[in-house]
Design a protein around this motif. Structure first.
Motif, short mmCIF file in Angstrom:
data_model
loop_
_atom_site.label_atom_id
_atom_site.label_comp_id
_atom_site.label_asym_id
_atom_site.label_seq_id
_atom_site.Cartn_x
_atom_site.Cartn_y
_atom_site.Cartn_z
N VAL A 95 -38.54 4.85 -18.97
CA VAL A 95 -38.08 6.23 -18.78
C VAL A 95 -37.11 6.57 -19.89
O VAL A 95 -36.13 5.86 -20.14
N LEU A 96 -37.41 7.67 -20.58
CA LEU A 96 -36.57 8.14 -21.67
C LEU A 96 -35.83 9.39 -21.21
O LEU A 96 -36.46 10.39 -20.84
N LEU A 97 -34.50 9.32 -21.20
CA LEU A 97 -33.66 10.46 -20.81
C LEU A 97 -33.06 11.05 -22.08
O LEU A 97 -32.26 10.43 -22.76
N SER A 98 -33.45 12.28 -22.37
CA SER A 98 -33.10 12.88 -23.66
C SER A 98 -31.67 13.42 -23.69
O SER A 98 -31.10 13.81 -22.66
N SER A 99 -31.12 13.48 -24.89
CA SER A 99 -29.77 14.04 -25.07
C SER A 99 -29.78 15.56 -25.09
O SER A 99 -28.73 16.20 -25.01
N GLU A 100 -30.98 16.17 -25.23
CA GLU A 100 -31.09 17.62 -25.24
C GLU A 100 -32.49 18.03 -24.76
O GLU A 100 -33.43 17.24 -24.86
N PRO A 101 -32.68 19.21 -24.21
CA PRO A 101 -31.66 20.24 -23.99
C PRO A 101 -30.68 19.92 -22.85
O PRO A 101 -29.58 20.43 -22.82
N TYR A 102 -31.11 19.04 -21.92
CA TYR A 102 -30.14 18.60 -20.90
C TYR A 102 -29.43 17.35 -21.41
O TYR A 102 -30.07 16.42 -21.87
N PRO A 103 -28.10 17.32 -21.32
CA PRO A 103 -27.36 16.17 -21.86
C PRO A 103 -27.30 15.00 -20.87
O PRO A 103 -26.28 14.76 -20.23
N PHE A 104 -28.40 14.28 -20.76
CA PHE A 104 -28.41 13.11 -19.87
C PHE A 104 -27.38 12.09 -20.32
O PHE A 104 -27.11 11.94 -21.52
N CYS A 105 -26.80 11.40 -19.35
CA CYS A 105 -25.81 10.36 -19.66
C CYS A 105 -25.98 9.18 -18.70
O CYS A 105 -26.89 9.17 -17.86
N GLU A 106 -25.09 8.20 -18.80
CA GLU A 106 -25.22 6.94 -18.04
C GLU A 106 -25.38 7.16 -16.54
O GLU A 106 -26.16 6.46 -15.90
N LYS A 107 -24.66 8.12 -15.98
CA LYS A 107 -24.69 8.29 -14.52
C LYS A 107 -26.09 8.69 -14.02
O LYS A 107 -26.43 8.46 -12.85
#
Length: 259
Positions: free
Chosen positions: A202-214
């Protein structure tokens, strides 16, 4: 002079244009790397930082400040079919030359770069950039067995990149099999659908939504055995000169997945 954009539209553009407005972040960065100057950019055109801090901002990519753009009296507006709102671009095209890109894959991106190089009388610079991009991607060595993967662009609702996107093409370049490749554009899915997809990465992108560790923990509840990574969205979705840096980023990502 008359030029044809990637929608097949004929656009009369002065040669070379002197007052350029770019309403697409990845194309703004490209203009900088081609060595041209611009008059207006969006609030999301963060590269280069010197332009972000000094050039007139004309709203967001989907919420352009039409009046401010008119006040700049551009002789060329550089837009994109997907990233900008059709009605706004049509309103601008009624007043100014608007060249529109339409990017689905690496070939489209390179053609866009070469076309803008031609329009802006920066042909040799554009050829150099596209050659280096092609060489970088040609050196990538994805794993022989594709990794079932999903790429998230948004949360609440959860949205992923489908099979007819530039992001999908970049996933393929990395040796990832998009488990939602049969879905168009950026569909909304549930995490239960994700769990049933056979996804292993699963790849959580930094944009347009700023996914982070949580957010990793949220996904892990549904896919406890999957590899879940935060990734640089610019590398997967920016189709200008940022592609010069994408192959090395992808190579490092692929190496990290082997450990």
């Amino acid at each position: 002079m008359l030029f044809t954009d990637q929608l097949g539209r004929s656009v009369e553009i002065p040669s070379p244009p002197r007052r350029i407005v770019s309403v697409v972040p990845s194309q703004t960065e490209l203009l900088y790397d081609l060595g041209v100057s611009v008059t207006g950019i969006t609030k999301f055109c963060v590269h280069p930082e010197s332009w972000f801090r000094s050039i007139t901002r004309i709203g967001g990519t989907k919420q352009l400040n039409i009046e401010k753009i008119i006040s700049l009296q551009p002789d060329l507006i550089i837009a994109n079919k997907e990233e900008n709102e059709k009605a706004q671009i049509e309103a601008l095209a009624a007043k100014f030359p608007v060249w529109i890109s339409d990017i689905q894959n690496l070939g489209d991106a390179c053609n866009m770069i070469l076309s803008l190089g031609n329009i802006l009388q920066k042909t040799s610079e554009a050829l150099s950039i596209t050659s280096r991009i092609k060489e970088g991607f040609a050196r990538l060595q994805p794993p022989s067995l594709a990794i079932p993967a999903a790429y998230f662009i948004w949360r609440n609702p959860w949205m992923i990149a489908g099979g007819d996107t530039f992001i999908h093409e970049m996933m393929h370049a990395c040796g990832f099999r998009n488990v939602f490749e049969d879905m168009p554009r950026y569909p909304v899915i549930s995490l239960a659908q994700l769990a049933a997809s056979g996804c292993r990465l699963v790849l959580l992108s930094s944009e347009p939504y700023p996914f982070c560790e949580k957010h990793i923990a949220e996904v892990r509840e549904y896919l406890p055995d999957a590899d879940i990574r935060l990734v640089d969205g610019e590398m997967f979705s920016w189709y200008g000169s940022r592609l010069l840096h994408a192959p090395e980023y992808f190579r490092e990502l692929m190496v990290s997945l082997q450990h």
